[in-house]
Design an enzyme around this catalytic site. Structure first.
Site, PDB file in Angstrom:
ATOM      1  N   SER A 141       0.855  -1.194   0.000  1.00 41.01           N
ATOM      2  CA  SER A 141       0.000   0.000   0.000  1.00 41.01           C
ATOM      3  C   SER A 141       0.886   1.238   0.000  1.00 41.01           C
ATOM      4  O   SER A 141       2.021   1.193   0.491  1.00 41.01           O
ATOM      5  CB  SER A 141      -0.857  -0.005   1.270  1.00 41.01           C
ATOM      6  OG  SER A 141      -1.518   1.230   1.436  1.00 41.01           O
ATOM      7  N   TYR A 154      -1.654  -0.129  10.402  1.00 42.73           N
ATOM      8  CA  TYR A 154      -1.720  -0.738   9.068  1.00 42.73           C
ATOM      9  C   TYR A 154      -0.501  -0.316   8.230  1.00 42.73           C
ATOM     10  O   TYR A 154       0.145  -1.154   7.588  1.00 42.73           O
ATOM     11  CB  TYR A 154      -3.013  -0.290   8.395  1.00 42.73           C
ATOM     12  CG  TYR A 154      -3.170  -0.687   6.956  1.00 42.73           C
ATOM     13  CD1 TYR A 154      -3.710  -1.921   6.606  1.00 42.73           C
ATOM     14  CD2 TYR A 154      -2.825   0.194   5.925  1.00 42.73           C
ATOM     15  CE1 TYR A 154      -3.878  -2.272   5.262  1.00 42.73           C
ATOM     16  CE2 TYR A 154      -2.988  -0.149   4.593  1.00 42.73           C
ATOM     17  CZ  TYR A 154      -3.523  -1.382   4.271  1.00 42.73           C
ATOM     18  OH  TYR A 154      -3.685  -1.721   2.944  1.00 42.73           O
TER      19      TYR A 154
HETATM   20  N1  LIG Z   1      -8.806  -0.971  -0.785  1.00 37.71           N
HETATM   21  C1  LIG Z   1      -7.799  -0.130  -0.879  1.00 37.71           C
HETATM   22  O1  LIG Z   1      -7.979   1.087  -1.106  1.00 37.71           O
HETATM   23  C2  LIG Z   1      -6.380  -0.631  -0.749  1.00 37.71           C
HETATM   24  C3  LIG Z   1      -5.336   0.282  -0.939  1.00 37.71           C
HETATM   25  C4  LIG Z   1      -4.016  -0.176  -0.849  1.00 37.71           C
HETATM   26  C5  LIG Z   1      -3.765  -1.515  -0.584  1.00 37.71           C
HETATM   27  N2  LIG Z   1      -4.815  -2.386  -0.392  1.00 37.71           N
HETATM   28  C6  LIG Z   1      -4.497  -3.794  -0.163  1.00 37.71           C
HETATM   29  O2  LIG Z   1      -5.147  -4.571  -1.166  1.00 37.71           O
HETATM   30  C7  LIG Z   1      -5.431  -5.886  -0.651  1.00 37.71           C
HETATM   31  C8  LIG Z   1      -6.894  -6.225  -0.861  1.00 37.71           C
HETATM   32  O3  LIG Z   1      -7.662  -5.282  -0.119  1.00 37.71           O
HETATM   33  P1  LIG Z   1      -9.234  -5.111  -0.322  1.00 37.71           P
HETATM   34  O4  LIG Z   1      -9.478  -3.655  -0.274  1.00 37.71           O
HETATM   35  O5  LIG Z   1      -9.692  -5.933  -1.466  1.00 37.71           O
HETATM   36  O6  LIG Z   1      -9.751  -5.743   1.079  1.00 37.71           O
HETATM   37  P2  LIG Z   1     -11.155  -6.396   1.488  1.00 37.71           P
HETATM   38  O7  LIG Z   1     -12.235  -5.955   0.571  1.00 37.71           O
HETATM   39  O8  LIG Z   1     -11.298  -6.157   2.936  1.00 37.71           O
HETATM   40  O9  LIG Z   1     -10.889  -7.965   1.214  1.00 37.71           O
HETATM   41  C9  LIG Z   1      -9.964  -8.648   2.003  1.00 37.71           C
HETATM   42  C10 LIG Z   1     -10.049 -10.136   1.696  1.00 37.71           C
HETATM   43  O10 LIG Z   1      -9.122 -10.819   2.555  1.00 37.71           O
HETATM   44  C11 LIG Z   1      -9.832 -11.760   3.371  1.00 37.71           C
HETATM   45  N3  LIG Z   1      -9.136 -11.857   4.657  1.00 37.71           N
HETATM   46  C12 LIG Z   1      -8.933 -10.891   5.575  1.00 37.71           C
HETATM   47  N4  LIG Z   1      -8.250 -11.372   6.625  1.00 37.71           N
HETATM   48  C13 LIG Z   1      -8.009 -12.670   6.371  1.00 37.71           C
HETATM   49  C14 LIG Z   1      -7.369 -13.716   7.084  1.00 37.71           C
HETATM   50  N5  LIG Z   1      -6.834 -13.502   8.298  1.00 37.71           N
HETATM   51  N6  LIG Z   1      -7.293 -14.949   6.514  1.00 37.71           N
HETATM   52  C15 LIG Z   1      -7.821 -15.178   5.304  1.00 37.71           C
HETATM   53  N7  LIG Z   1      -8.458 -14.226   4.575  1.00 37.71           N
HETATM   54  C16 LIG Z   1      -8.559 -12.999   5.108  1.00 37.71           C
HETATM   55  C17 LIG Z   1     -11.267 -11.224   3.441  1.00 37.71           C
HETATM   56  O11 LIG Z   1     -12.243 -12.204   3.746  1.00 37.71           O
HETATM   57  P3  LIG Z   1     -12.641 -12.528   5.297  1.00 37.71           P
HETATM   58  O12 LIG Z   1     -12.790 -11.210   5.989  1.00 37.71           O
HETATM   59  O13 LIG Z   1     -13.902 -13.316   5.182  1.00 37.71           O
HETATM   60  O14 LIG Z   1     -11.505 -13.335   5.832  1.00 37.71           O
HETATM   61  C18 LIG Z   1     -11.428 -10.730   1.998  1.00 37.71           C
HETATM   62  O15 LIG Z   1     -11.669 -11.821   1.133  1.00 37.71           O
HETATM   63  C19 LIG Z   1      -5.006  -5.864   0.813  1.00 37.71           C
HETATM   64  O16 LIG Z   1      -3.706  -6.402   0.942  1.00 37.71           O
HETATM   65  C20 LIG Z   1      -4.993  -4.376   1.145  1.00 37.71           C
HETATM   66  O17 LIG Z   1      -4.141  -4.082   2.219  1.00 37.71           O
HETATM   67  C21 LIG Z   1      -6.115  -1.968  -0.460  1.00 37.71           C
END
Ligand SMILES: NC(=O)c1ccc[n+]([C@@H]2O[C@H](COP(=O)([O-])OP(=O)(O)OC[C@H]3O[C@@H](n4cnc5c(N)ncnc54)[C@H](OP(=O)(O)O)[C@@H]3O)[C@@H](O)[C@H]2O)c1
Length: 236
Positions: A141, A154
Site C-alpha cells: 500500500s 496498518y
Molecule cells: N482498498 C484499498 O484502497 C487498498 C489500498 C491499498 C492496498 N490495499 C491492499 O489490497 C489488498 C486487498 O484489499 P481489499 O481492499 O480488497 O480488502 P477487502 O475488501 O477487505 O478484502 C480482504 C479479503 O481478505 C480476506 N481476509 C482478511 N483477513 C483474512 C485472514 N486472516 N485470513 C484469510 N483471509 C482474510 C477477506 O475475507 P474474510 O474477511 O472473510 O476473511 C477478503 O476476502 C489488501 O492487501 C490491502 O491491504 C487496499
C-alpha cells in the site's frame, strides 16, 4: 497432459475486493485457482462463480492459522505446484484508525500477524510447491511508504511487508518477488478506512488487476510496483 496442466495461483483473501477481482480475471484466462478467506459463505459464493470458468479449490480459513496454511500447502501440492502466490489477505485494524499513542497493542499484534508474519509463513509453507520461475506478489500500500497520520498500525505493517519482500527477493535471485501497491480501491477495507466518507469516486479493484496480470505473466524484475502505473506505462 494432466487434468491440472494450466497455470496455477494461490490467492489469499479472494472472497471479495481485489482478491476476487483478480481471481475472476485469472479464472477467465484458464488459471487453476486456490483461494481462501475466513468467511465461508462469501468464499463459497466466490467458488461457485469461479468454478463456472476453471478448476478452483476454495479452503475457508484464517491465514494466521498454521493448520489452515498446511491445508493450502496440500492443495498446492495436489494441483501440481504453483506458478504464483498472491499474498492479498490483509486487515486494516480498528475503524476509525487510532493514532499510535492510542493504538491497542493486542490489535497491532493481530494486524502485524495478518499483514506481515502470515504472508511470510505462507511463503515458507509453500516454498517446495513453487515451480521454477514462480512469482510471489505481496500486496502492499502507499500507506507503507507515506507516513499518513492515523495510519500507523496498518501503514507500518505494510512497510514491514515491503522490506520483507525486498529482502526475500535479494536472498532468492532466481525467484521473482514483487511488492505491489494496488492504489485506492472501492472495497470493504477502503470503506472501513474512511467510515464516514462516500467512496464511490474510488476506482473499482478491477482497475488494478491488469497491472497484477502483467507481473504474473511478464518478465519484470523483482522490486516495488504500482499496479495502475504499470498498465498506464504500457499504454503510453
Ligand atoms: N482498498 C484499498 O484502497 C487498498 C489500498 C491499498 C492496498 N490495499 C491492499 O489490497 C489488498 C486487498 O484489499 P481489499 O481492499 O480488497 O480488502 P477487502 O475488501 O477487505 O478484502 C480482504 C479479503 O481478505 C480476506 N481476509 C482478511 N483477513 C483474512 C485472514 N486472516 N485470513 C484469510 N483471509 C482474510 C477477506 O475475507 P474474510 O474477511 O472473510 O476473511 C477478503 O476476502 C489488501 O492487501 C490491502 O491491504 C487496499
Amino acid at each position: 497432459m494432466s487434468e491440472h496442466s494450466s497455470r496455477t495461483v494461490l490467492i489469499t483473501g479472494a472472497s471479495r475486493g481485489l482478491g476476487l477481482a483478480l481471481a475472476r480475471k485469472l479464472a477467465g484466462e484458464g488459471w487453476t485457482l486456490i483461494v481462501d478467506a475466513r468467511g465461508s459463505e462469501a468464499l463459497e459464493a466466490a467458488r461457485a462463480e469461479l468454478a463456472e470458468l476453471t478448476h478452483v479449490v476454495a479452503i475457508p480459513g484464517d491465514v494466521n492459522d498454521e493448520e489452515h496454511r498446511r491445508a493450502l500447502g496440500r492443495a498446492a501440492h495436489e494441483v501440481g505446484g504453483l506458478d504464483a502466490l498472491v499474498n492479498n489477505a490483509s486487515i486494516l485494524g480498528p475503524s476509525p484508525q487510532p493514532n499510535l499513542l492510542d493504538y491497542p497493542l493486542d490489535v497491532l499484534e493481530e494486524v502485524y500477524r495478518t499483514n506481515v508474519i502470515s504472508p511470510l509463513a505462507l511463503v515458507q509453507t509453500l516454498w517446495d510447491e513453487l515451480k521454477p520461475g514462480a512469482r510471489i506478489l505481496n500486496i502492499t500500500s502507499d500507506a507503507g511508504v507515506e507516513p499518513y497520520p492515523g495510519w500507523g498500525g496498518y501503514g507500518s505493517s505494510k512497510a514491514a511487508l515491503e522490506h520483507l519482500s525486498a529482502i526475500l527477493a535479494a536472498e532468492n535471485p532466481s525467484l521473482r518477488v514483487y511488492r505491489v501497491d494496488p492504489g485506492d480501491m472501492r472495497t470493504q477495507m477502503h470503506q472501513e478506512a474512511f467510515p464516514d466518507e462516500d467512496i464511490s469516486d474510488r476506482p473499482l479493484p478491477e482497475e488494478s488487476v491488469p497491472g497484477l496480470l502483467e507481473l504474473l505473466t511478464g518478465d519484470l524484475p523483482s522490486r516495488r510496483y504500482e499496479a495502475r502505473a504499470l498498465t498506464q506505462a504500457s499504454k503510453g
